[in-house]
Design an enzyme around this catalytic site. Structure first.
Site, PDB file in Angstrom:
ATOM      1  N   ASP A  25       8.683 -14.193  -4.370  1.00  0.00           N
ATOM      2  CA  ASP A  25       8.245 -15.595  -4.282  1.00  0.00           C
ATOM      3  C   ASP A  25       6.771 -15.686  -3.914  1.00  0.00           C
ATOM      4  OD1 ASP A  25      10.903 -16.040  -4.645  1.00  0.00           O
ATOM      5  OD2 ASP A  25      11.100 -17.499  -3.028  1.00  0.00           O
TER       6      ASP A  25
ATOM      7  N   ALA B  81       5.197 -20.659  -0.183  1.00  0.00           N
ATOM      8  CA  ALA B  81       3.942 -21.390  -0.392  1.00  0.00           C
ATOM      9  C   ALA B  81       3.231 -21.620   0.944  1.00  0.00           C
ATOM     10  CB  ALA B  81       4.228 -22.714  -1.097  1.00  0.00           C
TER      11      ALA B  81
ATOM     12  N   LEU C 159      12.894 -23.925  -3.658  1.00  0.00           N
ATOM     13  CA  LEU C 159      11.695 -24.164  -4.473  1.00  0.00           C
ATOM     14  C   LEU C 159      10.449 -23.475  -3.896  1.00  0.00           C
ATOM     15  CD1 LEU C 159      12.252 -27.907  -5.494  1.00  0.00           C
ATOM     16  CD2 LEU C 159      12.820 -25.838  -6.770  1.00  0.00           C
TER      17      LEU C 159
ATOM     18  N   GLY D 149      13.640 -26.028   1.923  1.00  0.00           N
ATOM     19  CA  GLY D 149      14.941 -25.362   2.094  1.00  0.00           C
ATOM     20  C   GLY D 149      15.901 -25.495   0.922  1.00  0.00           C
TER      21      GLY D 149
ATOM     22  N   SER E  67       8.753 -22.097   1.734  1.00  0.00           N
ATOM     23  CA  SER E  67       8.312 -21.205   2.813  1.00  0.00           C
ATOM     24  C   SER E  67       7.304 -20.172   2.302  1.00  0.00           C
ATOM     25  CB  SER E  67       9.485 -20.548   3.545  1.00  0.00           C
ATOM     26  OG  SER E  67      10.130 -19.676   2.693  1.00  0.00           O
TER      27      SER E  67
HETATM   28  O1  PMV Z   1      17.271 -19.880  -3.276  1.00  0.00           O
HETATM   29  P1  PMV Z   1      16.236 -18.831  -3.051  1.00  0.00           P
HETATM   30  O2  PMV Z   1      14.909 -19.202  -3.551  1.00  0.00           O
HETATM   31  O3  PMV Z   1      16.259 -18.322  -1.636  1.00  0.00           O
HETATM   32  O4  PMV Z   1      16.611 -17.616  -4.029  1.00  0.00           O
HETATM   33  C1  PMV Z   1      17.387 -16.527  -3.694  1.00  0.00           C
HETATM   34  C2  PMV Z   1      17.417 -15.545  -4.817  1.00  0.00           C
HETATM   35  C3  PMV Z   1      18.521 -14.520  -4.722  1.00  0.00           C
HETATM   36  O5  PMV Z   1      18.482 -13.755  -5.919  1.00  0.00           O
HETATM   37  C4  PMV Z   1      19.889 -15.208  -4.644  1.00  0.00           C
HETATM   38  C5  PMV Z   1      18.381 -13.617  -3.527  1.00  0.00           C
HETATM   39  C6  PMV Z   1      17.235 -12.625  -3.600  1.00  0.00           C
HETATM   40  O6  PMV Z   1      16.878 -12.079  -2.533  1.00  0.00           O
HETATM   41  O7  PMV Z   1      16.707 -12.350  -4.684  1.00  0.00           O
END
Ligand code: PMV
Length: 313
Positions: free
Chosen positions: A147, A107, A102, A99, A105
């Protein structure tokens, strides 16, 4: 029958938030992993055990009625055992903090999709990625899929909303020191805050998007030359834009300031508001940067880029 898969986590190197408005972002996989073991068992229960809790349910439940961060695993298992007379046990082991941006979720979804599907049939990485994104949508409806993509293929990637993903072929050898604020962040509410900033400051926000887009183009050139010092300057510059849109706070600022003293540059990674920062180092300043952050009692560790991505065994 048992099957096992592991997936790396990720950091956003450049472009978070601005990516929501069409600018390119650059992400990389990191050498911290989640490993999922799946096993067919007698009976018809789907059972998931992890260090954040357990979930045991019969198949065919409505996903919207399940209130658990483990529901992507249930979604994947339930989908796979349709018309099959079996239960599934799933075990999740993680060395990615949860959370804090990094990619834990994503992965989970990638390693989960690979381990569970392998119990039933052979799948390609592309199919696993599609399943993983579907599973991630059970918790983040609007995920871009960026991601999961970087977790599946590893390495460094550029992503933008219009053109999707491009693998960046360079293999830089830097170390990132990640410092965790241990403040869980809600990406959704921070993204909503940035939208408000944009609505109140349209001209300034549009200028920032242009600056960020230019910065990313410079970074893509620098990545080809492997100049860690130049890359560090871009990291520091990117952090200024993140400060301007209001996603930083005192703790993140303090960690960044400490990180910037000894490293080539430091910035927030991910949504901000909490979560993590990273400092760019090589072997000349890695230990010093870790020592500085630890001497102020910050929780930190170093990572390298993972070039392997999803691994099944
Ligand atoms: O903190 P994370 O891994 O949930 O990154 C969010 C990245 C943002 O650019 C802030 C939002 C998005 O949907 O790209």
């Amino acid at each position: 029958m048992k099957s096992k898969a592991s997936s790396p986590g990720k950091v956003i190197l450049f472009g978070e938030h601005f990516v929501v408005y069409g600018v390119k972002a650059i992400l990389c996989a990191i050498n911290k992993r989640i490993t999922v073991t799946a096993e067919k068992v007698d009976g018809n229960k789907i059972s998931i055990k992890s260090n954040i809790g357990n979930l045991e349910l019969e198949p065919n439940k409505l996903i919207s009625e399940i209130d658990s961060p483990l529901k992507p695993f249930y979604y994947l298992a339930d989908k796979m055992i349709k018309n099959q007379n079996t239960g599934i046990d799933i075990k999740v082991e993680s060395d990615i903090p949860l959370g804090v941006g990094l990619g834990s979720s994503s992965a989970c979804c990638v390693a989960g999709a690979a381990a569970i599907s392998k119990l039933f049939r052979d799948t390609t990485k592309k199919e696993i990625l599609e399943m993983a994104i579907e599973a991630e949508r059970t918790i983040f409806e609007n995920t871009s899929g960026a991601d999961c993509t970087v977790c599946t293929y590893g390495g460094i990637m550029a992503y933008d909303k219009k053109n999707g993903f491009t693998k960046i072929e360079s293999e830089p050898n830097f170390h990132l020191v990640i410092a965790n604020s241990n403040i869980e962040h809600s990406t959704k509410s921070i993204v909503a805050g940035v939208k408000q900033f944009k609505e109140k400051n349209e001209d300034e926000f549009s200028r920032l998007c242009d600056n960020e887009a230019k910065l990313i183009e410079d970074v893509l050139k620098i990545l080809k030359t492997n100049s860690v010092g130049e890359l560090g300057k871009k990291i520091t510059e990117n952090q200024k834009y993140l400060e301007t849109i209001g996603v930083s706070n005192d703790k993140l600022r303090d960690m960044i300031q400490i990180g910037q003293k000894t490293s080539f540059g430091a910035k927030i990674t991910g949504a901000g508001g909490g979560g993590c920062i990273f400092a760019l180092t090589d072997t000349s300043n890695l230990n010093q940067t870790i020592n500085e952050l630890q001497s102020k009692n910050y929780d930190c560790f170093s990572v390298k880029i993972d070039f392997k991505g999803l691994d099944t065994f």
